[in-house]
Design a protein around this motif. Structure first.
Motif, short mmCIF file in Angstrom:
data_model
loop_
_atom_site.label_atom_id
_atom_site.label_comp_id
_atom_site.label_asym_id
_atom_site.label_seq_id
_atom_site.Cartn_x
_atom_site.Cartn_y
_atom_site.Cartn_z
N MET A 1 16.94 0.57 3.99
CA MET A 1 17.68 0.79 2.74
C MET A 1 16.97 0.16 1.54
SD MET A 1 21.68 0.40 3.95
CE MET A 1 21.49 -1.03 5.01
N GLU A 2 16.27 -0.94 1.77
CA GLU A 2 15.59 -1.63 0.68
C GLU A 2 14.41 -0.85 0.13
OE1 GLU A 2 16.66 -6.10 2.46
OE2 GLU A 2 14.58 -5.53 2.10
N GLY B 1 10.10 5.86 -1.65
CA GLY B 1 9.53 6.99 -0.92
C GLY B 1 9.06 6.62 0.47
N ILE B 2 9.51 5.47 0.98
CA ILE B 2 9.09 4.99 2.29
C ILE B 2 10.24 5.14 3.28
CG2 ILE B 2 8.26 2.99 3.60
CD1 ILE B 2 7.20 1.90 0.87
N ILE C 1 16.85 -5.44 11.60
CA ILE C 1 15.89 -5.55 10.50
C ILE C 1 15.50 -4.15 10.02
CG2 ILE C 1 13.47 -6.10 10.00
CD1 ILE C 1 15.17 -8.54 9.73
N THR C 2 15.32 -3.24 10.98
CA THR C 2 14.97 -1.85 10.63
C THR C 2 16.05 -1.24 9.75
OG1 THR C 2 13.72 -1.54 12.70
CG2 THR C 2 14.51 0.45 11.58
N GLN D 1 0.83 -1.20 0.00
CA GLN D 1 0.00 0.00 0.00
C GLN D 1 0.87 1.26 0.00
OE1 GLN D 1 -3.22 0.56 -0.37
NE2 GLN D 1 -3.03 2.77 -0.06
N MET D 2 1.92 1.26 0.80
CA MET D 2 2.80 2.42 0.86
C MET D 2 3.53 2.63 -0.47
SD MET D 2 4.37 2.33 4.75
CE MET D 2 3.34 2.78 6.15
N ARG D 3 3.89 1.53 -1.13
CA ARG D 3 4.52 1.66 -2.45
C ARG D 3 3.55 2.28 -3.44
NH1 ARG D 3 6.75 -3.26 -1.80
NH2 ARG D 3 5.21 -4.24 -3.15
N THR D 4 2.28 1.87 -3.39
CA THR D 4 1.26 2.43 -4.27
C THR D 4 1.11 3.93 -4.01
OG1 THR D 4 0.04 0.34 -4.36
CG2 THR D 4 -1.18 2.33 -4.90
#
Length: 267
Positions: A158-159, A164-165, A152-153, A115-118
């Motif tokens: 970086m990934e 834009g996240i 993990i954070t 959803q955030m990528r969208t």
């Protein structure tokens, strides 16, 4: 339109404080609880979610997106404490702690990221712990699960940056919440080699929580992070000595730092 904030473990403690604070600031807040039907008087909607159950995670995220149309901020707060000598903690309790404190938060992030990528935007705040920066005696499993979430954070940040996240972590020290009542305590075993030192350390840990800071400080910290254009990788919230202990770990030789911790816990 008000930004939509999704907070796991928001029926009590730090999660509830963050939710109420952001609700009063005008955000559209959704919280989660394993049993929302048992919670009364919440200022914001609670949806059913158990971080150990991927199906409930997917259903809760889908419900919020269907109702609100977005998830702008995820506060990955759900967690559980655990204490005891590592030798005496049952394997199933160790696995459960990692399910709640590490694997569950990972699955929640995986559920909101599409959803955030969208949206081409989003912020994930992982609530870890100052205990995750060091191996603490009789809290080793908790330190390990929260420390793993810190790493993990760093990696996931970086990934997903190119989408834009933003992802960050905020590590609280001791806060006056009900975490001590909800955590797993390995029982004090009469005649155990750990009976006296573990018993003394357990009493000290409970005193620290009872005398902890107001969880509103965590809410204020999350609110401030949400207004950062470029959030830092890590944040720490707590009294000076708790935060300074992380600095000391970087500066002092390992054995000196270990001795300092052992003196603190009277071991």
């Amino acid at each position: 339109m008000s930004k939509v904030v999704f907070i796991t473990g928001a029926s009590s403690g730090i999660g509830k404080s963050i939710g109420e604070f952001l609700h009063h600031k005008g955000y559209r807040v959704y919280g989660t609880s394993r049993n929302p039907q048992n919670v009364t008087g919440s200022l914001f909607p609670l949806v059913a979610l158990d971080v150990r159950n991927t199906d409930t995670i997917k259903a809760a995220v889908a419900q919020v997106i269907a109702e609100a149309g977005a998830i702008d901020v995820l506060v990955n707060n759900a967690g559980v404490g655990i204490t005891g000598p590592i030798e005496e903690i049952p394997a199933e309790e160790i696995k459960n702690n990692f399910e709640v404190n590490l694997f569950g938060p990972i699955e929640v992030m995986k559920a909101v990221l599409p959803q955030m990528r969208t949206q081409k935007s989003g912020l994930i705040i992982n609530v870890t712990s100052i205990a995750g920066y060091m191996g603490l005696p009789y809290r080793g499993v908790y330190s390990a699960s929260k420390g793993a979430l810190e790493l993990i954070t760093e990696a996931l940040r970086m990934e997903v940056k190119g989408f834009g996240i933003n992802i960050t972590s905020v590590a609280p020290g001791d806060f006056a919440t009900n975490i001590a009542a909800g955590r797993y305590h390995a029982p004090l075993v009469k005649g155990s080699a750990y009976e006296v030192p573990y018993g003394n350390t357990l009493s000290m840990m409970n005193e620290h929580v009872d005398a902890g800071s107001d969880p509103t400080q965590m809410a204020e910290a999350v609110y401030a992070i949400m207004h950062k254009l470029k959030p830092n990788v890590h944040y720490r919230v707590g009294v000076f000595m708790q935060k300074f202990s992380i600095v000391l770990k970087k500066l002092l030789p390992d054995k000196v730092y270990e001795k300092m911790l052992m003196n603190h816990y009277k071991l």
